[in-house]
Scaffold this motif. Structure first.
Motif, mmCIF file in Angstrom:
data_model
loop_
_atom_site.group_PDB
_atom_site.id
_atom_site.type_symbol
_atom_site.label_atom_id
_atom_site.label_comp_id
_atom_site.label_asym_id
_atom_site.label_seq_id
_atom_site.Cartn_x
_atom_site.Cartn_y
_atom_site.Cartn_z
ATOM 1 N N LYS A 3 47.772 41.814 48.488
ATOM 2 C CA LYS A 3 48.430 42.792 47.604
ATOM 3 C C LYS A 3 47.558 44.032 47.469
ATOM 4 O O LYS A 3 48.046 45.168 47.538
ATOM 5 C CB LYS A 3 48.663 42.145 46.234
ATOM 6 N N ALA A 4 46.260 43.831 47.263
ATOM 7 C CA ALA A 4 45.342 44.954 47.097
ATOM 8 C C ALA A 4 45.235 45.789 48.370
ATOM 9 O O ALA A 4 45.136 47.014 48.319
ATOM 10 C CB ALA A 4 43.963 44.437 46.695
ATOM 11 N N VAL A 5 45.251 45.127 49.517
ATOM 12 C CA VAL A 5 45.129 45.824 50.796
ATOM 13 C C VAL A 5 46.363 46.675 51.086
ATOM 14 O O VAL A 5 46.254 47.806 51.579
ATOM 15 C CB VAL A 5 44.913 44.817 51.941
ATOM 16 N N THR A 6 47.531 46.175 50.751
ATOM 17 C CA THR A 6 48.781 46.822 51.158
ATOM 18 C C THR A 6 49.438 47.685 50.098
ATOM 19 O O THR A 6 50.343 48.451 50.405
ATOM 20 C CB THR A 6 49.798 45.752 51.599
ATOM 21 N N ASP A 7 48.990 47.585 48.844
ATOM 22 C CA ASP A 7 49.625 48.325 47.746
ATOM 23 C C ASP A 7 48.636 49.343 47.179
ATOM 24 O O ASP A 7 47.653 48.976 46.530
ATOM 25 C CB ASP A 7 50.074 47.350 46.651
ATOM 26 N N ASP A 8 48.904 50.618 47.394
ATOM 27 C CA ASP A 8 47.995 51.667 46.931
ATOM 28 C C ASP A 8 47.988 51.822 45.410
ATOM 29 O O ASP A 8 47.092 52.466 44.856
ATOM 30 C CB ASP A 8 48.374 53.008 47.565
ATOM 31 N N ASP A 9 48.964 51.265 44.740
ATOM 32 C CA ASP A 9 49.020 51.346 43.276
ATOM 33 C C ASP A 9 48.324 50.174 42.606
ATOM 34 O O ASP A 9 48.323 50.060 41.380
ATOM 35 C CB ASP A 9 50.479 51.407 42.802
ATOM 36 N N PHE A 10 47.737 49.312 43.392
ATOM 37 C CA PHE A 10 47.077 48.107 42.884
ATOM 38 C C PHE A 10 45.571 48.338 42.925
ATOM 39 O O PHE A 10 44.938 48.252 43.973
ATOM 40 C CB PHE A 10 47.471 46.910 43.759
ATOM 41 N N PHE A 11 44.982 48.660 41.776
ATOM 42 C CA PHE A 11 43.534 48.856 41.715
ATOM 43 C C PHE A 11 43.059 48.607 40.277
ATOM 44 O O PHE A 11 43.844 48.600 39.332
ATOM 45 C CB PHE A 11 43.134 50.264 42.179
ATOM 46 N N GLY A 12 41.768 48.342 40.142
ATOM 47 C CA GLY A 12 41.197 48.035 38.840
ATOM 48 C C GLY A 12 40.680 46.608 38.778
ATOM 49 O O GLY A 12 40.434 45.968 39.803
ATOM 50 N N VAL A 13 40.535 46.093 37.551
ATOM 51 C CA VAL A 13 40.019 44.747 37.319
ATOM 52 C C VAL A 13 41.182 43.815 36.979
ATOM 53 O O VAL A 13 42.023 44.157 36.142
ATOM 54 C CB VAL A 13 38.992 44.744 36.171
ATOM 55 N N PHE A 14 41.211 42.633 37.604
ATOM 56 C CA PHE A 14 42.335 41.720 37.431
ATOM 57 C C PHE A 14 41.856 40.346 36.966
ATOM 58 O O PHE A 14 40.933 39.765 37.531
ATOM 59 C CB PHE A 14 43.125 41.599 38.742
#
Length: 318
Positions: free
Chosen positions: A293-304
């Protein structure tokens, strides 16, 4: 895909560049770049003489640090299943057990402190680090913290070294271009650790201080693309040579029980160290899919958090 650069009259009249290596400009082009100048001579009307750059559309390519380990190999496998190109860097190189997907990974044996980054990071669109471990205080700070900081620095500064010759060739390396080159590999994803709501004196151990040092490096260097995943206990079928350790038998039942009783146990979450008992384990497959998800989704960033990791995995699994 076409980019047009309106050069000045000092630009070369004809440029034909073919990179048969795995070249990607900022992750935008791969394998082949061809430039041609339309006019026979350069006039003062700069807008009439564009350079057309035609490039193949890129696919994702990730470098997994610790890719032969328990979590790292799951990430490699998940990435291959999604059509993502994978390079693994680890001290042990290729795992000794056999699986069909493994032939599609480029296995590199090496130490992150002495890695040939110019070779390893070629064409990468993301770096994924699973580096970490236990030992004495000094060892834990080095493995969990310093090793990851070295990797972040290498990823952040990589592209500038790789692309400078190309920009000098085209004689268009202005200060603005050089600043743009400093962005490095576009994404960095760190597998960190849940803090289990431990008291501060326990969080001062080398393990957690190293993890937080690594997190700080990722988030400061990649404020809009860096990802930190904080899973708890990770379970799944762990392969050690030809031996398979069924960690899922240990982790899966508690995960189901804790998930089912979450509404009842939530008031206890504020108690010190309560998460040692209440934080649900996480499937290694969920961690791997969250990375995808993090690799392919540019809107996915931060701490999870643990729950957010599972939610991200669910969106990829569908």
């Amino acid at each position: 895909m076409i980019w047009r650069y309106l050069g000045d009259k000092e630009v070369i009249k004809s440029v034909s560049v073919s990179y048969m290596a795995d070249f990607k400009a900022y992750g935008f082009c791969r394998s082949r770049t061809k430039c041609s100048y339309a006019a026979e001579s350069v006039s003062e009307n700069f807008s009439s003489a564009p350079i057309d750059v035609v490039a193949d559309v890129k696919t994702e390519k990730i470098v997994v640090l610790g890719g032969s380990g328990f979590v790292g190999s799951a990430i490699c496998k998940a990435a291959i299943s999604k059509g993502i190109e994978v390079v693994s860097l680890s001290r042990s190189g290729r795992p000794r057990y056999l699986d069909s997907w493994m032939d599609q990974v480029k296995w590199v044996e090496g130490d992150v402190f002495y890695a040939s980054w110019d070779e390893i990071l070629v064409g990468a669109t993301a770096v994924v680090s699973t580096l970490g471990g236990f030992g004495n205080e000094e060892q834990m700070k080095k493995i969990n913290g310093q090793a990851n900081v070295v990797a972040v620095d290498a990823a952040k500064n990589y592209v500038a070294n790789m692309l400078l010759p190309f920009f000098f060739l085209a004689k268009c390396a202005s200060q603005s271009h050089l600043h743009m080159l400093a962005t490095g590999i576009p994404k960095f994803i760190l597998i960190s650790a849940h803090d289990y709501n431990l008291p501060s004196f326990l969080l001062s151990s080398g393990y957690f201080t190293g993890k937080r040092e690594a997190e700080s490096a990722v988030l400061s260097n990649y404020p809009n693309t860096g990802v930190v995943l904080r899973p708890g206990f990770i379970y799944g079928k762990r392969r050690v040579d030809s031996l398979e350790i069924p960690l899922d038998l240990i982790g899966e039942p508690p995960e189901k029980i804790l998930s089912a009783t979450e509404n009842f146990t939530r008031p206890l979450n504020s108690l010190p160290a309560s998460d040692l008992l209440l934080a649900p384990p996480v499937s290694v497959d969920d961690v791997a899919l969250a990375v995808i998800k993090a690799v392919t989704d540019d809107d996915f960033f931060g701490v999870f958090t643990i729950e957010q990791i599972k939610e991200a995995a669910a969106t990829v699994r569908v």
